[in-house]
Write an enzyme that holds these catalytic residues in place. Structure first.
Site, PDB file in Angstrom:
ATOM      1  N   VAL A  86       0.836  -1.214   0.000  1.00 19.56           N
ATOM      2  CA  VAL A  86       0.000   0.000   0.000  1.00 19.56           C
ATOM      3  C   VAL A  86       0.866   1.258   0.000  1.00 19.56           C
ATOM      4  O   VAL A  86       0.596   2.219  -0.740  1.00 19.56           O
ATOM      5  CB  VAL A  86      -0.969  -0.008   1.210  1.00 19.56           C
ATOM      6  CG1 VAL A  86      -1.800   1.270   1.243  1.00 19.56           C
ATOM      7  CG2 VAL A  86      -1.878  -1.231   1.158  1.00 19.56           C
ATOM      8  N   LYS A 131      -7.140  -1.570   8.946  1.00 23.74           N
ATOM      9  CA  LYS A 131      -8.473  -1.829   9.529  1.00 23.74           C
ATOM     10  C   LYS A 131      -8.417  -2.582  10.837  1.00 23.74           C
ATOM     11  O   LYS A 131      -9.273  -2.389  11.704  1.00 23.74           O
ATOM     12  CB  LYS A 131      -9.383  -2.552   8.535  1.00 23.74           C
ATOM     13  CG  LYS A 131      -8.818  -3.823   7.955  1.00 23.74           C
ATOM     14  CD  LYS A 131      -8.057  -3.540   6.698  1.00 23.74           C
ATOM     15  CE  LYS A 131      -7.333  -4.734   6.172  1.00 23.74           C
ATOM     16  NZ  LYS A 131      -6.984  -4.600   4.773  1.00 23.74           N
ATOM     17  N   LYS A 157     -13.513  -4.880   8.935  1.00 24.89           N
ATOM     18  CA  LYS A 157     -14.165  -3.917   8.040  1.00 24.89           C
ATOM     19  C   LYS A 157     -15.642  -3.760   8.397  1.00 24.89           C
ATOM     20  O   LYS A 157     -16.181  -2.651   8.390  1.00 24.89           O
ATOM     21  CB  LYS A 157     -14.011  -4.365   6.584  1.00 24.89           C
ATOM     22  CG  LYS A 157     -12.565  -4.261   6.090  1.00 24.89           C
ATOM     23  CD  LYS A 157     -12.361  -5.001   4.779  1.00 24.89           C
ATOM     24  CE  LYS A 157     -10.941  -4.876   4.279  1.00 24.89           C
ATOM     25  NZ  LYS A 157     -10.606  -5.833   3.209  1.00 24.89           N
TER      26      LYS A 157
HETATM   27  P1  NDP Z   1       3.165  -4.832   3.616  1.00 20.07           P
HETATM   28  O1  NDP Z   1       3.645  -5.887   4.544  1.00 20.07           O
HETATM   29  O2  NDP Z   1       3.343  -5.019   2.165  1.00 20.07           O
HETATM   30  O3  NDP Z   1       3.799  -3.422   4.016  1.00 20.07           O
HETATM   31  C1  NDP Z   1       4.054  -3.001   5.324  1.00 20.07           C
HETATM   32  C2  NDP Z   1       5.370  -2.242   5.281  1.00 20.07           C
HETATM   33  O4  NDP Z   1       5.555  -1.525   6.486  1.00 20.07           O
HETATM   34  C3  NDP Z   1       6.550  -3.180   5.110  1.00 20.07           C
HETATM   35  O5  NDP Z   1       7.453  -2.653   4.176  1.00 20.07           O
HETATM   36  C4  NDP Z   1       7.138  -3.214   6.508  1.00 20.07           C
HETATM   37  O6  NDP Z   1       8.505  -3.492   6.526  1.00 20.07           O
HETATM   38  C5  NDP Z   1       6.871  -1.805   6.966  1.00 20.07           C
HETATM   39  N1  NDP Z   1       6.867  -1.695   8.414  1.00 20.07           N
HETATM   40  C6  NDP Z   1       6.028  -2.331   9.278  1.00 20.07           C
HETATM   41  N2  NDP Z   1       6.320  -1.963  10.539  1.00 20.07           N
HETATM   42  C7  NDP Z   1       7.353  -1.097  10.471  1.00 20.07           C
HETATM   43  C8  NDP Z   1       8.100  -0.356  11.435  1.00 20.07           C
HETATM   44  N3  NDP Z   1       7.843  -0.464  12.727  1.00 20.07           N
HETATM   45  N4  NDP Z   1       9.097   0.460  11.012  1.00 20.07           N
HETATM   46  C9  NDP Z   1       9.382   0.580   9.687  1.00 20.07           C
HETATM   47  N5  NDP Z   1       8.718  -0.090   8.708  1.00 20.07           N
HETATM   48  C10 NDP Z   1       7.723  -0.914   9.111  1.00 20.07           C
HETATM   49  O7  NDP Z   1       1.620  -4.637   3.947  1.00 20.07           O
HETATM   50  P2  NDP Z   1       0.497  -3.971   3.031  1.00 20.07           P
HETATM   51  O8  NDP Z   1       1.023  -2.772   2.373  1.00 20.07           O
HETATM   52  O9  NDP Z   1      -0.163  -5.022   2.219  1.00 20.07           O
HETATM   53  O10 NDP Z   1      -0.581  -3.579   4.140  1.00 20.07           O
HETATM   54  C11 NDP Z   1      -0.336  -2.489   5.017  1.00 20.07           C
HETATM   55  C12 NDP Z   1      -1.631  -2.133   5.712  1.00 20.07           C
HETATM   56  O11 NDP Z   1      -2.624  -1.796   4.743  1.00 20.07           O
HETATM   57  C13 NDP Z   1      -2.233  -3.257   6.541  1.00 20.07           C
HETATM   58  O12 NDP Z   1      -2.872  -2.694   7.666  1.00 20.07           O
HETATM   59  C14 NDP Z   1      -3.284  -3.850   5.610  1.00 20.07           C
HETATM   60  O13 NDP Z   1      -4.344  -4.467   6.307  1.00 20.07           O
HETATM   61  C15 NDP Z   1      -3.774  -2.611   4.913  1.00 20.07           C
HETATM   62  N6  NDP Z   1      -4.372  -2.806   3.598  1.00 20.07           N
HETATM   63  C16 NDP Z   1      -3.738  -3.584   2.670  1.00 20.07           C
HETATM   64  C17 NDP Z   1      -4.282  -3.726   1.411  1.00 20.07           C
HETATM   65  C18 NDP Z   1      -3.633  -4.544   0.354  1.00 20.07           C
HETATM   66  O14 NDP Z   1      -4.240  -4.717  -0.717  1.00 20.07           O
HETATM   67  N7  NDP Z   1      -2.448  -5.083   0.564  1.00 20.07           N
HETATM   68  C19 NDP Z   1      -5.541  -3.041   1.054  1.00 20.07           C
HETATM   69  C20 NDP Z   1      -6.119  -2.243   2.113  1.00 20.07           C
HETATM   70  C21 NDP Z   1      -5.538  -2.141   3.334  1.00 20.07           C
HETATM   71  P3  NDP Z   1       8.979  -5.024   6.769  1.00 20.07           P
HETATM   72  O15 NDP Z   1       8.631  -5.756   5.531  1.00 20.07           O
HETATM   73  O16 NDP Z   1      10.423  -4.877   7.024  1.00 20.07           O
HETATM   74  O17 NDP Z   1       8.205  -5.544   7.966  1.00 20.07           O
HETATM   75  N1  HSE Z   2      -6.202  -8.443   2.515  1.00 22.23           N
HETATM   76  C1  HSE Z   2      -7.216  -7.495   2.192  1.00 22.23           C
HETATM   77  C2  HSE Z   2      -8.132  -8.077   1.161  1.00 22.23           C
HETATM   78  C3  HSE Z   2      -6.591  -6.234   1.672  1.00 22.23           C
HETATM   79  O1  HSE Z   2      -7.771  -9.099   0.551  1.00 22.23           O
HETATM   80  O2  HSE Z   2      -9.217  -7.548   0.971  1.00 22.23           O
HETATM   81  C4  HSE Z   2      -7.595  -5.141   1.419  1.00 22.23           C
HETATM   82  O3  HSE Z   2      -8.159  -4.681   2.596  1.00 22.23           O
END
Ligand code: NDP
Ligand code: HSE
Length: 421
Positions: free
Chosen positions: A14, A105, A205
């Protein structure tokens, strides 16, 4: 031109999508909204992710104080996932007067009361469009476009991963585990995919959405939850024969003043508009007393669709002179929630193929007022697979009837119970 500084927390799926949109749409946003959005800080510990996106290394940090102490940063957008440190970082940001935008969420549904209190304290904004249904603008529709209604129901497919899995299983006959891997590769799945397949993500959600719909806090422990991990190709195929499509649904209803909230797989008629929602697409059907039905449809997961919702919140927050917080009552008790619900059901069981078995099962069902609509049987090697379609009954009665049926000597197993909408 108004210039607004933004910090991004996380550069995963994201965060990466958000970064790319903020870069590619920067000038369009200046032209359309009259605001210059400047990325001033990115908190990410994985430098390789930043390099892959071409991020200026000077923007990177792992210290939230670099965000809190910068007076030019007015908006903090979070996509770390998980509860901590996301919760603490966002509360500190709000108290420092910075508005927050989150996709998280799980954290939002569990901590909305604390976040709201911090937003009031810091006189800052709280934006969470991306937390529900990815790129589909459902939060803004509920908070900004439906005030002329009392909303009495919301029903939808709110998880992209499970919808992708169920679609591939139904349309291509693929196995569950293979499709889950593909959903992970495409960036749809949560870090722990159990959150998707066991229905937790949909439950988070639904808590947020039904709180907005019914203006009462709907906590997670008031939501019935069942995922898709026990769903087999067999049931999907049987459903097709009856003219049904299987979906993981999130349902919130207000009936006689009581809130009913549940997440579970359900068979829906192929003619239901939700049946044609495929792959990572999601849809929600909202019913208001004046507008009638409103249906919103779009991609529920993935980097750019979710980044689209995040950027919309960033721009929205950036142009507000005063942030409006959504109102709901936190003062809820057990009395506000229904403790049972009714549905029609599909029940599949395996029994010994001998005389009198059906009569015994019908008697056990009848004892709890559970009435059979139709029966189909397929016998092989001394065993029979029986599908019962059950007339509308209460969930509690159906479960008691199923437990009693399973204890009968001639019943080998009650394999699946699926609600039929
Ligand atoms: P990812 O795991 O792809 O991304 C999370 C990122 O944040 C990673 O790069 C992680 O690094 C970094 N991170 C986490 N904690 C820390 C920290 N303490 N300090 C520095 N960097 C940190 O997850 P997503 O992007 O898929 O999801 C993120 C959020 O968005 C979640 O809450 C998810 O539920 C929500 N979301 C996701 C969707 C999707 O389609 N993927 C859609 C809608 C919401 P590292 O890898 O090193 O841990
Ligand atoms: N893991 C979630 C999904 C990301 O598949 O809908 C979007 O919230």
């Amino acid at each position: 031109m108004k210039k607004v500084g933004v910090a991004l927390l996380g550069l995963g799926t994201v965060g990466g999508g958000t970064y790319r949109i903020l870069k590619s749409m920067h000038d369009d946003i200046m032209a359309s909204d009259g605001v210059d959005i400047e990325i001033r800080r990115i908190i990410e510990r994985d430098v390789a992710k930043a390099e892959a996106l071409g991020v200026d290394p000077a923007l990177l940090s792992t210290d939230i104080n670099d965000v809190i102490s910068d007076p030019e940063i007015k908006i903090v957008a979070e996509f770390f996932g998980g509860i901590e440190p996301a919760r603490s970082f966002l509360i500190a940001s709000l108290k420092a007067g910075k508005s927050i935008v989150t996709a998280n969420k799980e954290m939002f549904s569990k901590c909305m009361e604390d976040l709201k209190a911090a937003a009031i304290e810091g006189n800052a904004g709280l934006y969470f469009e991306a937390s529900c249904v990815g790129g589909v603008p459902v939060i803004r529709a509920l908070t900004e476009s439906m005030q002329g209604n009392r909303i009495d129901s919301i029903m939808g497919i709110v998880n992209g991963t499970t919808n992708y899995i169920l679609t591939k299983m139904a349309d291509e006959g693929l196995e569950y585990a293979d499709v889950l891997k593909e959903a992970q590769r495409l960036g749809y799945a949560e870090a722990n995919p159990s959150a998707d397949v066991d229905g937790f993500d949909s439950m988070y959600k639904l808590s947020i959405l039904s709180t907005l719909c019914f203006r009462k806090h709907v906590p997670l422990d008031k939501i019935y939850r069942e995922g898709i991990s026990k769903i087999s190709k067999t049931d999907i195929e049987y459903g097709k024969r009856f003219g049904y499509t299987l979906k993981l649904l999130a349902i919130g209803k207000l009936t006689h003043g009581k809130i009913e909230a549940r997440v579970h797989p359900a068979f829906i008629l192929n003619s239901n508009p939700l049946a044609s929602v495929k792959g990572s697409f999601n849809a929600v059907l909202i019913h208001g007393n004046n507008v009638d039905d409103v249906m919103l449809y779009g991609r529920g997961a993935g980097d750019l669709p979710t980044g689209s919702a995040i950027v919309s919140d960033i721009v929205y927050a950036a142009v507000q002179d005063k942030h409006k917080l959504f109102n709901y009552s936190s003062d809820v008790s057990d009395e506000d929630f229904a403790d049972d619900f009714t549905s029609e059901y599909y029940v599949r069981m395996t029994v010994k193929d001998k005389a009198g078995v059906l009569a015994k099962i019908a008697a056990a069902f009848g004892k709890y007022g559970v009435s059979i609509n139709s029966v189909q049987q397929q016998a092989e090697d001394g065993k029979a697979s029986i599908i019962f379609m059950i007339h509308r009954t209460s969930e509690a009665a159906l479960k008691k009837a199923a437990t009693e049926t399973e204890s009968l000597n001639d019943v080998i197993s009650v394999d699946t119970i699926i609600r039929v909408i």
